[in-house]
Structure formats: C-alpha cells, structure tokens
Enzyme design. Structure first.
Site, PDB file in Angstrom:
ATOM      1  CB  CYS A  81      -2.314 -18.313 -26.207  1.00 35.79           C
ATOM      2  SG  CYS A  81      -1.497 -19.441 -25.805  1.00 35.79           S
ATOM      3  NE  ARG A  94      -4.296 -15.755 -31.535  1.00 36.72           N
ATOM      4  CZ  ARG A  94      -3.457 -14.099 -31.189  1.00 36.72           C
ATOM      5  NH1 ARG A  94      -4.551 -14.236 -33.300  1.00 36.72           N
ATOM      6  NH2 ARG A  94      -3.061 -13.379 -31.182  1.00 36.72           N
ATOM      7  CG  ASN A 132      -2.002 -14.999 -26.214  1.00 34.60           C
ATOM      8  OD1 ASN A 132      -0.717 -14.897 -25.863  1.00 34.60           O
ATOM      9  ND2 ASN A 132      -2.766 -13.602 -27.053  1.00 34.60           N
ATOM     10  N   GLY A 133      -0.127 -14.312 -23.400  1.00 32.81           N
ATOM     11  CA  GLY A 133       1.018 -13.248 -23.317  1.00 32.81           C
ATOM     12  C   GLY A 133       2.994 -14.579 -22.480  1.00 32.81           C
ATOM     13  CD  GLU A 144       8.086 -18.768 -47.836  1.00 31.02           C
ATOM     14  OE1 GLU A 144       8.715 -18.348 -46.857  1.00 31.02           O
ATOM     15  OE2 GLU A 144       6.814 -19.163 -47.627  1.00 31.02           O
ATOM     16  CE  LYS A 188       5.323 -21.667 -46.228  1.00 28.24           C
ATOM     17  NZ  LYS A 188       5.549 -20.807 -45.387  1.00 28.24           N
ATOM     18  CD  GLU A 206       5.278 -22.976 -42.073  1.00 26.53           C
ATOM     19  OE1 GLU A 206       5.527 -22.759 -43.008  1.00 26.53           O
ATOM     20  OE2 GLU A 206       5.641 -22.716 -41.090  1.00 26.53           O
ATOM     21  CG  HIS A 263      31.799 -21.215 -51.084  1.00 29.20           C
ATOM     22  ND1 HIS A 263      33.813 -21.304 -51.218  1.00 29.20           N
ATOM     23  CD2 HIS A 263      31.609 -20.984 -51.543  1.00 29.20           C
ATOM     24  CE1 HIS A 263      33.494 -20.806 -51.965  1.00 29.20           C
ATOM     25  NE2 HIS A 263      32.142 -20.614 -52.864  1.00 29.20           N
ATOM     26  CE  LYS A 286      -1.751 -17.809 -40.643  1.00 25.18           C
ATOM     27  NZ  LYS A 286      -0.340 -18.069 -42.278  1.00 25.18           N
TER      28      LYS A 286
END
Ligand code: M6R
Length: 643
Positions: free
Chosen positions: A2, A27, A100-101, A516, A520, A523, A539, A638
């Site tokens: 937020c 955000r 925000n929170g 990574e 990516k 996402e 395995h 983000k």
C-alpha cells in the site's frame, strides 16, 4: 505494501495525489482512492484496479481543493472492492483516513465501535481507525469547549476548533485525537488523516510502516516513500515510530507521544537522493527490460571506489579491521530475490573467508531462536529496505546482541537506519515488481563483503583479492555482451511459452541461480516453476517429467559441470525439453540440450552475476508471449511491509 500520499498547499491537490499514487503504484495496485477538501466538505473517490482507473473517474470531477490524501492498495483484509478501497470515512463523512499497515486487533475494536453506534462501510482492518479518531475527537472537542467555554457574539457555544488555531508547537485537537486513537491500536500503521473541521490540515502517524514529510515551494507533502516526494521537496523528515506530524499549507510540526500529551520534537531532515527520483522507461517497453539492461552499470557503480589496488574498503560497514577479524559466524537474512542473492554469498563467505555462514528466510529466522553470540554478524539484505519480515528479524537479532549490517538499495530506509552499518547497492530506483538489477547489486555487494572478510581473516592475499576484484569488474562487460545477443533466449521462450510448469536445475552457484530463475518465471509469467539442486532431481521431482516438460539447466563451467550434464541427460531420457545456460566454447552441451544459451566464460564464484541475465530475459519473454503485465504482475507488490 500500500502506498499513501498527502498534500496541502496552494495547488489543486487531486492531480498531485494522482501523480504521487502513480509513482507508488508498485506498492500495490488492487484499488486506489483519494479524498480532497472541497469547500467545507470532503469529497472521496475510490476505484478498483490501477491508478489509471481512478484518474479517469477523478478528471471529470474538476476537484479544485488544495488539501487531500490518497492511497493505492494491496489487499490484506477484505477483497479488492470499491467499498474496501481507501480513503475510509467517519460515519458522518467529516474525517477521512488512508492507512498502510495492519491493525491486528481490528476485530475487537470493530465490535466495540459497532456497539457504540458506528456504522462500518468496509471489511477492512483500517476502517476502525477513522471511527476511533471520530470518537476521540468528539471527546476532546467536548472537553475543550467545556474548559474554554467558547461563545460567539450571540452567546452561543462555538466548536473549539474554530477558535483553536494551531499555534506554534501546539498540536491541534485532530492531532491529539489521532494520538489517542493510535493508543488503542495493535499492529503497524502509516496514516494520513484529514477532517472537515480542520481545513487545510493533514495529520500523519507512523508505527513500523514508512512515512516521510517534506516542505516544497508550494505546499507540504507526505508519502510512503521518497519516490512520491521527488521533484516536490529536497529534504524530508522520515517519521520515527510513534511520531505524529501535523501539516498545514506552509509547514509541519512533529510530535512524540508523551504519556497522554503530544510534545513537539525536532524534525530530523534527510536530503533526498536524486537517483531515487521517479524513473523513466526511456526507449524500453517496460521497466523490467530497462532494469535488466542497467545491470552492467549497476556492477560498475557498486564497485566504484572499493579497491585502491592494495586494499579493499567498505567504510559504511562501520566495523574496524579488528572487529571484522573477530567474526566467527555470519547469518544472512532476506526474502525473495534478496534471499537468493544471500544463497550466492554463503558459498563465497564460506569458500573465501572460511567463516560458517547460514542463510535464512527472514520470516523464519525470527521465530526460531537462532544462536547468536557477540562474534556473530547478521547481514540483512533488502532492496526496498522496508520488508517487514526482514526488519522484524533485524530487531530480533539486535536484541540478541548481534551486530547487524544492512545491504539495501534505498537511502534512509528502515533497514539502513536500523542497522549498525550499511552498503547501498547503487542500483538506483527499481520500479518493476520483479527484481533484476537489485539482485545484481546485492550479489556484487555481498561479493565485496566476502572479499573483505577474507582479507581481514588473512584467507586471501593481496594478489588474490586484486585478481578477483578485477574479474568482478569484468563481469560488467560480460553482462553487456549477453544483453547484445538475445536471439537464443527468444527461441527458448517460444518453445516454452505453452508449458504449464517448468523445472530449474543447477548445482553450487548454479543452484542459487536456478532458484532465482524459477522465481522470475513464476512472478511475471504465472507459469508454475520449481527449482531444485540438480542432484536432488532424482529424489522425487524427476517424477514430474514427461515428454516436452521444460527443464532449464544452469550448466556453466564449474567444478560440478560433469554432474550437471549427467542430470540433464537423466531429464532428457525422460522426454524433457532442455534449455541450458552454458559457457561459450562448450561443444558438448548442444548434444544434450534442445536449446542452448551461451554466455561468456566467468569464474564459477562470479558466475551468478552473468548467468542470471538470460533467465531474467527468458522469464520476461515468456510473460510477454503469454500476454502478462510485465512490470506489475498480479497479486504482488514491490515493498512487502506486512508480515
Ligand atoms: O525489498 P526486498 O528485497 O526486501 O524484497 C524481498 C522480496 O519481496 C522481493 O525480492 C520479491 O521476491 C521480488 N518481487 C522478487 O522479484
């Protein structure tokens, strides 16, 4: 998560708020809204979806008020509907808040407030705040009018606030009411509040969620981060936990809660870093591609002034050579991409400095009672510098007596401020939600840290450090070479775009790169991906492989290259479609992989810096082919400021 903005001054607030929200959209982008003072009342507009949706609704309204607040939401409590979008209003519409929170005790507060007659319009945790302020304000206003016995010329009692202008250093009743309301809250908050009866004022409060206030030429601005302030103010005050700020069109005062009183404190001003200005996409179709292409520059900038030909120095670390020498254990705590950068660093710190290094996801670290002694160095890695889990872990580590060292991209961020020392990754503003250039900045910074520890411990001599540093510098040119020819990445993307799932494999450094790469892909393309150390495939995960199943292998030159090749063959035998990232000059890989992406030869220890680039490009390319939103993937934000 937020983003919040506020402005009070001489210009129409609505366009400034929308512009600020656009800059904060990374955000959260589930819904957005603004509230603007229009005449004697507050006008609020909320829309689901992106800021563009809100802008379309606001434009025809010709809002002209010069005081307002805004919010872009990443939904936690309550679905992303218009009703749940901020601003939230008091029962009579006279007070508006953006938050925000997370308010952890919202359920109990809501029950009490409903019993007291408050009507709730949303399912959010945030809405309790505005009703609490409404109650607190009524109580304070009543008490004040009793005390002052204010009457007008006709002998009628007048509202306290009409008479009580904010005199220098005195908090308004609204600020006091916000302070009182915060006293009932458990959780985290960055708040902006405006009220019809306090025209031209915004009151802000902060606990754990970031909030900055600054004075510009034509008004006073408040925002969740520097990005939204850039270009409007040159200096800003980062509110500390528990502080309350009161803004009018010309200035702001900061208060600390002192028992039941608010006491004015000095605002601690920070000069804003121009490099964190709102970024521009330039010639690129999206920020992700632009940021991938910035990586050579990030490598060079992050290495600048670090090695004088004889010794490596990181002054910001704040640790003497002797203190570094005493370190016997390193913990690296981080989340997401930053965690993957930490996995790379573990190999370097243990390999070069011979110091045991543990890497842990921040959200696990803090609930696990890790063993921390005075000789433990805790390194917190965070692009945004405000990830709630990482911050909580930092606080926990410090309570346990550890020295905490931060690696972050954001100047003045909570990670920077709460650590004993900090390295800035010099990646500059990263806008795309999927981190790319900040990963590179983090690996390069962590590599410097590993070299520094090895230098202090005497594990590497001057000549070795000089050689490694110069090879590190060379990775910038090697990254440029990779970015010049992306044809093989495009071909691999075309071949994989219709898959439902993919597996990424690698060993050693390659295993971290595989992790990574898989993140990516997940996402940005919403394609399911799993990463496994290549030797682990047999395995269990190998059961997933069927004809055409994409296996993306990091098969660069390394001590385990032969083993990776065997693992590729195991996958191939079962029908996998293999894409291999391999080293130029490798003549064998083509016999085993269906597509090969060649990259320049780099020492294994430094290979993640270059090997990740094709995987970043591959993820973006597949996402493009699947029609996904590259810079703002669904469900993500983000900065992850909730635990
Ligand atoms: O700002 P941080 O580095 O602390 O963020 C950690 C993660 O949230 C972040 O890396 C996330 O995984 C990114 N979206 C990855 O691209």
């Amino acid at each position: 998560m937020c983003g919040i903005v506020g402005y009070t001054g001489s210009r129409p607030a609505a366009p400034l708020l929308i512009e600020g929200l656009k800059r904060l959209e990374y955000r959260g982008y589930d819904s957005a809204g603004i509230a603007v003072e229009e005449g004697a009342s507050i006008k609020a507009v909320c829309r689901t979806g992106k800021i563009a949706q809100l802008e379309q609704s606001v434009t025809p309204l010709h809002l002209t008020g010069a005081c307002g607040i805004g919010h872009t939401r990443w939904a936690t409590h309550g679905e992303p509907t218009e009703a749940n979008a901020h601003p939230h209003l008091a029962c009579d519409g006279s007070i508006a808040i953006v938050h925000n929170g997370i308010i952890e005790n919202h359920g109990e507060l809501r029950r009490i407030l409903e019993e007291r007659g408050h009507a709730f319009a949303s399912e959010t945790d945030s809405e309790v705040i505005v009703h609490l302020i409404e109650d607190a304000y009524s109580m304070l206003a009543f008490e004040a009018s009793e005390e002052d016995d204010l009457t007008d010329a006709a002998g009628m009692r007048v509202p306290h606030t009409v008479a009580a202008e904010m005199s220098a250093g005195e908090p308004s009743l609204l600020a006091q009411a916000v302070g009182m309301a915060c006293g009932f809250l458990i959780g985290s908050w960055a708040l902006c509040v405006m009220a019809e009866f306090e025209p031209g004022k915004i009151v802000c409060a902060r606990k754990e969620s970031p909030l900055l206030v600054g004075c510009g030429a034509d008004g006073v601005h408040v925002a969740s981060d520097v990005t939204a302030l850039a270009g409007h103010v040159e200096q800003a005050c980062v509110l500390a936990d528990g502080q309350i700020a009161e803004l009018d069109a010309h200035a702001f005062n900061v208060f600390a809660q002192d028992g039941e009183m608010l006491t004015k404190v000095d605002a601690d001003l920070m000069v804003l870093d121009a490099r964190m200005d709102a970024a521009d996409r330039g010639q690129y179709p999206d920020f992700m591609l632009k940021e991938i292409h910035e990586q050579p520059r990030v490598i060079r900038d992050t290495l600048e002034d670090r090695f004088d030909g004889t010794r490596l120095t990181i002054d910001e670390l704040g640790l003497t050579h002797e203190e570094l020498n005493l370190i016997e254990r390193v913990y690296i705590i981080a989340c997401g991409t930053s965690y993957h950068a930490a996995l790379v660093a573990k190999n370097l710190i243990e390999g070069w400095a011979r110091i045991p290094c543990e890497v842990e996801v921040a959200s696990e670290f803090r609930y696990r009672n890790p063993i921390i002694t005075p000789s433990t160095l805790v390194v917190a890695v965070s692009q945004s510098g405000e990830t709630a889990d990482t911050l909580a872990a930092i606080r926990d580590a410090r309570i346990k007596g550890a020295k905490v060292f931060g690696i972050t991209n954001v100047q003045g961020s909570p990670v920077a401020r709460e650590s004993d020392g900090v390295i800035y990754t010099r990646a500059n503003k990263e806008v795309a939600v999927a981190s790319t250039k900040s990963f590179t900045g983090q690996i390069v910074s962590l590599t410097l840290l590993a070299l520094l520890l090895a230098q202090s411990k005497g594990r590497l001599n001057q000549g070795q450090i000089r050689l490694l540093f110069s090879e590190l510098v060379d990775t910038a040119a090697q990254a440029e070479a990779i970015l010049r020819d992306v044809q093989s990445v495009k071909e691999a993307a075309l071949a994989c775009k219709d898959a439902r799932s993919a597996m990424f494999i690698g060993r050693g450094m390659g295993a971290a790169v595989a992790e990574e790469g898989a993140l990516k892909l997940k996402e940005v393309s919403y394609l399911h991906a799993e990463a496994y150390p290549a030797g682990e495939m047999k395995h269990g995960p190998i059961a997933l492989i069927e004809p055409g199943f994409p296996v993306i292998a990091v098969a660069t030159e390394s001590p385990t290259y032969e083993k990776v090749l065997s693992n590729i063959q195991e996958a191939k035998t079962r029908g996998a479609f293999v894409v291999a990232v391999a080293t130029e000059g490798d003549e064998r890989i083509g016999q085993h992989a269906d597509r090969v992406i060649l990259i320049p030869k780099v020492r294994d220890a430094l290979s993640p810096i270059t090997a990740i680039i094709p995987l970043q490009l591959l993820a973006r390319e597949i996402a493009l082919l699947r029609g996904c939103n590259i810079d703002q993937p669904r469900n993500l934000a983000k900065s992850v400021t909730v635990e």
